[in-house]
Design a protein around this motif. Structure first.
Motif, mmCIF file in Angstrom:
data_model
loop_
_atom_site.group_PDB
_atom_site.id
_atom_site.type_symbol
_atom_site.label_atom_id
_atom_site.label_comp_id
_atom_site.label_asym_id
_atom_site.label_seq_id
_atom_site.Cartn_x
_atom_site.Cartn_y
_atom_site.Cartn_z
ATOM 1 N N LEU A 1 78.184 30.220 -27.533
ATOM 2 C CA LEU A 1 78.627 29.061 -28.315
ATOM 3 C C LEU A 1 80.107 28.787 -28.048
ATOM 4 O O LEU A 1 80.514 27.641 -27.814
ATOM 5 C CB LEU A 1 78.398 29.306 -29.817
ATOM 6 N N LEU A 2 80.913 29.857 -28.057
ATOM 7 C CA LEU A 2 82.351 29.674 -27.848
ATOM 8 C C LEU A 2 82.641 29.140 -26.449
ATOM 9 O O LEU A 2 83.511 28.272 -26.273
ATOM 10 C CB LEU A 2 83.101 30.995 -28.091
ATOM 11 N N ALA A 3 81.890 29.618 -25.469
ATOM 12 C CA ALA A 3 82.081 29.127 -24.096
ATOM 13 C C ALA A 3 81.696 27.651 -24.008
ATOM 14 O O ALA A 3 82.386 26.850 -23.353
ATOM 15 C CB ALA A 3 81.250 29.972 -23.118
ATOM 16 N N ALA A 4 80.602 27.287 -24.688
ATOM 17 C CA ALA A 4 80.178 25.879 -24.671
ATOM 18 C C ALA A 4 81.250 25.006 -25.317
ATOM 19 O O ALA A 4 81.545 23.905 -24.836
ATOM 20 C CB ALA A 4 78.845 25.740 -25.411
ATOM 21 N N ILE A 5 81.843 25.491 -26.395
ATOM 22 C CA ILE A 5 82.886 24.716 -27.079
ATOM 23 C C ILE A 5 84.104 24.529 -26.162
ATOM 24 O O ILE A 5 84.691 23.449 -26.097
ATOM 25 C CB ILE A 5 83.277 25.402 -28.406
ATOM 26 N N GLU A 6 84.455 25.590 -25.429
ATOM 27 C CA GLU A 6 85.576 25.466 -24.489
ATOM 28 C C GLU A 6 85.288 24.399 -23.428
ATOM 29 O O GLU A 6 86.157 23.606 -23.070
ATOM 30 C CB GLU A 6 85.876 26.812 -23.821
ATOM 31 N N ARG A 7 84.040 24.378 -22.938
ATOM 32 C CA ARG A 7 83.664 23.367 -21.950
ATOM 33 C C ARG A 7 83.759 21.955 -22.545
ATOM 34 O O ARG A 7 84.253 21.024 -21.903
ATOM 35 C CB ARG A 7 82.231 23.611 -21.450
ATOM 36 N N ILE A 8 83.300 21.835 -23.788
ATOM 37 C CA ILE A 8 83.339 20.522 -24.441
ATOM 38 C C ILE A 8 84.789 20.062 -24.609
ATOM 39 O O ILE A 8 85.122 18.888 -24.371
ATOM 40 C CB ILE A 8 82.594 20.574 -25.799
ATOM 41 N N ALA A 9 85.657 20.990 -24.990
ATOM 42 C CA ALA A 9 87.071 20.645 -25.164
ATOM 43 C C ALA A 9 87.661 20.118 -23.858
ATOM 44 O O ALA A 9 88.433 19.146 -23.843
ATOM 45 C CB ALA A 9 87.853 21.866 -25.662
ATOM 46 N N THR A 10 87.270 20.766 -22.764
ATOM 47 C CA THR A 10 87.783 20.342 -21.457
ATOM 48 C C THR A 10 87.238 18.967 -21.072
ATOM 49 O O THR A 10 88.001 18.059 -20.729
ATOM 50 C CB THR A 10 87.394 21.380 -20.380
ATOM 51 N N THR A 11 85.927 18.817 -21.135
ATOM 52 C CA THR A 11 85.348 17.550 -20.670
ATOM 53 C C THR A 11 85.745 16.386 -21.576
ATOM 54 O O THR A 11 85.899 15.271 -21.110
ATOM 55 C CB THR A 11 83.802 17.623 -20.566
ATOM 56 N N ARG A 12 85.922 16.633 -22.852
ATOM 57 C CA ARG A 12 86.286 15.547 -23.769
ATOM 58 C C ARG A 12 87.798 15.426 -23.956
ATOM 59 O O ARG A 12 88.262 14.552 -24.710
ATOM 60 C CB ARG A 12 85.615 15.750 -25.133
ATOM 61 N N ALA A 13 88.543 16.301 -23.279
ATOM 62 C CA ALA A 13 90.015 16.258 -23.335
ATOM 63 C C ALA A 13 90.526 16.227 -24.777
ATOM 64 O O ALA A 13 91.314 15.374 -25.168
ATOM 65 C CB ALA A 13 90.555 15.060 -22.537
ATOM 66 N N VAL A 14 89.988 17.138 -25.580
ATOM 67 C CA VAL A 14 90.503 17.314 -26.941
ATOM 68 C C VAL A 14 90.819 18.792 -27.140
ATOM 69 O O VAL A 14 90.322 19.650 -26.411
ATOM 70 C CB VAL A 14 89.476 16.874 -28.016
ATOM 71 N N LEU A 15 91.670 19.082 -28.127
ATOM 72 C CA LEU A 15 91.932 20.470 -28.505
ATOM 73 C C LEU A 15 90.872 20.871 -29.523
ATOM 74 O O LEU A 15 90.623 20.143 -30.501
ATOM 75 C CB LEU A 15 93.330 20.561 -29.130
ATOM 76 N N ILE A 16 90.201 21.993 -29.268
ATOM 77 C CA ILE A 16 89.264 22.510 -30.272
ATOM 78 C C ILE A 16 89.641 23.947 -30.583
ATOM 79 O O ILE A 16 89.620 24.809 -29.705
ATOM 80 C CB ILE A 16 87.795 22.466 -29.795
ATOM 81 N N GLY A 17 90.022 24.187 -31.821
ATOM 82 C CA GLY A 17 90.270 25.549 -32.285
ATOM 83 C C GLY A 17 89.039 26.026 -33.036
ATOM 84 O O GLY A 17 88.569 25.343 -33.938
ATOM 85 N N THR A 18 88.515 27.189 -32.656
ATOM 86 C CA THR A 18 87.312 27.687 -33.315
ATOM 87 C C THR A 18 87.616 28.976 -34.055
ATOM 88 O O THR A 18 88.208 29.899 -33.498
ATOM 89 C CB THR A 18 86.190 27.924 -32.289
ATOM 90 N N PHE A 19 87.214 28.986 -35.306
ATOM 91 C CA PHE A 19 87.347 30.198 -36.114
ATOM 92 C C PHE A 19 86.125 30.247 -37.021
ATOM 93 O O PHE A 19 85.397 29.259 -37.140
ATOM 94 C CB PHE A 19 88.635 30.166 -36.944
#
Lengths: 460, 460
Positions: free
Chosen positions: B354-372
């Motif tokens: 899940l965390l890896a998928a979120i990192e990919r989404i942050a990159t492709t959508r060019a947004v900062l995503i902090g996950t906790f």
């Protein structure tokens, strides 16, 4: 049901199921009429079906719906409230061929199982991965998970680890119309949609037939330390129970009243104090020194409450010896005559009043009642012992059974803590839920099973 | 709704409620339109009612039924999924005047409260009796119990003590037709009837309005010991999580990803390792030496999993300092821009994916995503940070939000772990439950609220 209707039912079932899944032999049907609740009514089923898969369960329910035939689901038959008792001419659907552990996911901490798996087999499969399936009804060695789910079964560990429903992450169920639904999932938490997992758990086969369950596993707890304490009065034992619960986290907290202690001592001389009003058994699985400390804290609470005798052990074998007294409670009472096992619950603070009421009932009804149970949950099993050959005694025992249920209700309690409503407690349900509660139950039943084919006459 | 219909609604409500309970002031209505879910749609209510009793709630629902006006129940307004957002022209029913702790029973180990009581007030009332109300959503100081119940709210303690629903013994609720029902009771266990308590919990005001709750209290846990560990990769952190869960009983197990750690470190220089892929925070409340031993065992698991840094403390004040990193996660991310807080869950073993998928989404959508989030439950709060004044960024943030939900579903997860479906997640529910699950939800909704007046458009 007429012979021609029964034959039509056989024909339709045989058309959609393999031959071994449709049983019409009269002796086998007779042996599948009822569970262990002797006094609950049971009909003679028209047929026994033994599906081996969810799709075969669907096929059965489609036939049942088409022919308007009632269906009673059944696991190992160890139920204590008549919940699996057959309906005259209906289908008994045994889930015991769906008995596989489909998956144990150590890293996901869950197991996916079919309903016919025994509780013991789930525990074993979890243990092979170094994990633990907590729920432990007294029947754990011979009851099926499907039955545990149907009744929301309890046990000794509930005081710390909750009931069966607390260990269920998700379900697959077949509804009366043959459609399949899934609830929950494999996550530890979800707020997505209604709490339907807990709606099917405890619904005793009246809303749907559970065909698969995803069960939550836990780390194996450390070895337990054990405490046994004797109390001169019911009130002092009750104070010990509530003070233990308010200050420590026992992994087990069981009570036996004087009648039970005497039966156990008569059965196997263990040197128990037969003059005590009640014995408490408690355990801590905090582990290591903390386990010993927690047990010592519980011992101090017992002494402060007025216990006349307290012994504790951090040794596992010694602890098992102390536990023997509790494990022998029901077998020892059974040796004294025919038994009628009740199952009621009260708020924790009302346990002494419940026990006093039971003593009064035993006196006025002139029956022996031994009470033991899960004190930390307020869930007691008053067991009425009587002479089966004495018709008057049987009538008095049945009256005592009813009065115990009424006493629990009068104390703000429940007519069943863990055995389920089934047929035996059905007459009392409205007194607990009220007219509004019954109406709500019937609305939900009608929404899920509009033709009323699933286990009719049980619960609602 | 037309002016004349709204005036008729005011007239009918004023006829059955005291003057202070019917609010028509436009500014007040505006302030009761929505909860904290910025992007969820909200209408302008026709009226705000503030009942002070169950019978006043009944009166409101009778009027609503007679006039066919929708009713949205509302607590403190701290919800994060738009579950309390108003329906155009409808009634908003605030429960904040029903804010009394009616009873705390120390020996019974329960509290009876009204829905408008804050979670913090329940904790305080329990603490006065030396007891503990466990559920601790992040909003515990300002969210109401009614809202906690409506969403089946979670928190940090769930990993050991369960969600809000696990702390509810019984409920009183008013149905759409104005009738009152009670579920459960004051006993720790019951198998009497269907699990309706858990049906109302998490139903977000769509099945009934909860007007009273009986909550389970526990002994106060011993002081916690605390552990902080840093991991070079998401996979190593994930292994540590599952190995901790399989072998110990943490009272808290939280994760922060690199983006979150960097935001926290930028906000308050704490000396956190901003190169780590993830930090884990864990606690044990086993107590005494066992607490220290359990924390040491968790530390060993972290080291075996490849942690590059591990620190632990048995000192409460020091532990609180370590906890600060986690407590600052959301405030620190909020300082970096507008935020969109997500809430998804996956099976424990799938957290790294899940965390890896979120990192990919942050990159492709060019947004900062902090996950906790709550690693021990697999429940994560990916928080999308974007520039509110950049319209393109807002669109990309919204797309990232949806893709995170889809990623959780693809991993066998849930679209909401603890915030509820509300309006924000409603479009995703069918993807999780399937057509059969949605049909079952709608059947139950229709059985309890046939006119569809309770919080329409939410959940189902």
């Amino acid at each position: 049901m007429s012979t021609s209707r029964t034959e039509a039912l056989w024909r339709e079932l045989k058309a959609v199921l393999p031959p071994e899944a449709v049983v019409t032999d009269a002796d086998v049907l007779e042996s599948h009429r009822r569970d262990q609740a002797e006094w609950a009514p049971a009909g003679m089923p028209g047929v026994l079906v033994r599906p081996a898969s969810t799709s075969e369960v669907q096929a059965v329910l489609r036939v049942a719906t088409a022919l308007r035939v009632p269906v009673v689901a059944r696991g190992a038959g160890s139920g204590l409230s008549g919940g699996a008792n057959a309906v005259e001419g209906g289908i008994v659907l045994s889930l015991m061929r769906m008995n596989r552990v489909l998956e144990v996911d150590r890293r996901g901490m869950f197991a996916v199982v079919q309903p016919g798996v025994l509780n013991a087999a789930v525990k074993s499969a979890a243990a092979e991965q170094g994990l633990w399936y907590a729920p432990d009804p007294a029947s754990w060695e011979f009851s099926s998970i499907g039955g545990n789910l149907a009744t929301n079964a309890g046990g000794l560990c509930c005081v710390k680890y909750g009931v069966t429903g607390d260990a269920v992450l998700g379900l697959e169920a077949v509804l009366a119309d043959g459609s399949v639904v899934r609830t929950g999932g494999r996550t530890m938490k979800t707020s997505a949609g209604y709490g339907l997992t807990r709606l099917f758990v405890g619904s005793e086969g009246t809303l749907g037939i559970i065909t698969e369950a995803t069960l939550k596993l836990r780390p194996r707890p450390p070895p337990a330390t054990t405490l046994l304490a004797a109390f001169p009065t019911l009130v002092s034992a009750g104070i010990a129970v509530t003070d233990i619960m308010a200050t420590t986290r026992p992994s087990l907290l069981e009570l036996m009243d004087r009648a039970t202690v005497r039966a156990v001592e008569a059965h196997a001389a263990m040197g128990l104090d037969v003059e005590s009003a009640a014995l408490l058994l408690a355990r801590s699985d905090a582990g290591g020194k903390q386990g010993a400390e927690e047990t010592a804290a519980m011992a101090a609470v017992c002494e402060a409450a007025g216990a006349t005798f307290v012994t504790q052990s951090t040794d596992e074998a010694e602890g098992e010896l102390l536990m023997q007294a509790r494990r022998l409670a029901y077998p020892a009472l059974e040796k004294q005559g025919a038994t009628l096992l009740d199952d009621v619950g009260v708020p924790l603070s009302r346990i002494p009043e419940l026990l006093a009421a039971i003593e009064r009932i035993a006196t006025t009804r002139a029956v022996l009642i031994g009470t033991f149970g899960h004190a930390g949950d307020g869930n007691m099993h008053p067991t009425i012992v009587f002479d089966r050959d004495d018709a008057h005694a049987s009538v008095r025992a049945r009256a005592a059974f009813d009065e115990i249920v009424e006493a629990a209700l009068a104390l703000g309690g429940t007519i069943t803590g863990e055995h389920g409503v089934g047929a035996l407690k059905q007459p009392f349900l409205e007194a607990q839920l009220g007219a509004g509660g019954m109406h709500l139950h019937r609305s939900i039943k009608a929404a899920l099973d509009p033709l009323g084919l699933l286990n009719p006459g049980k619960v609602v």
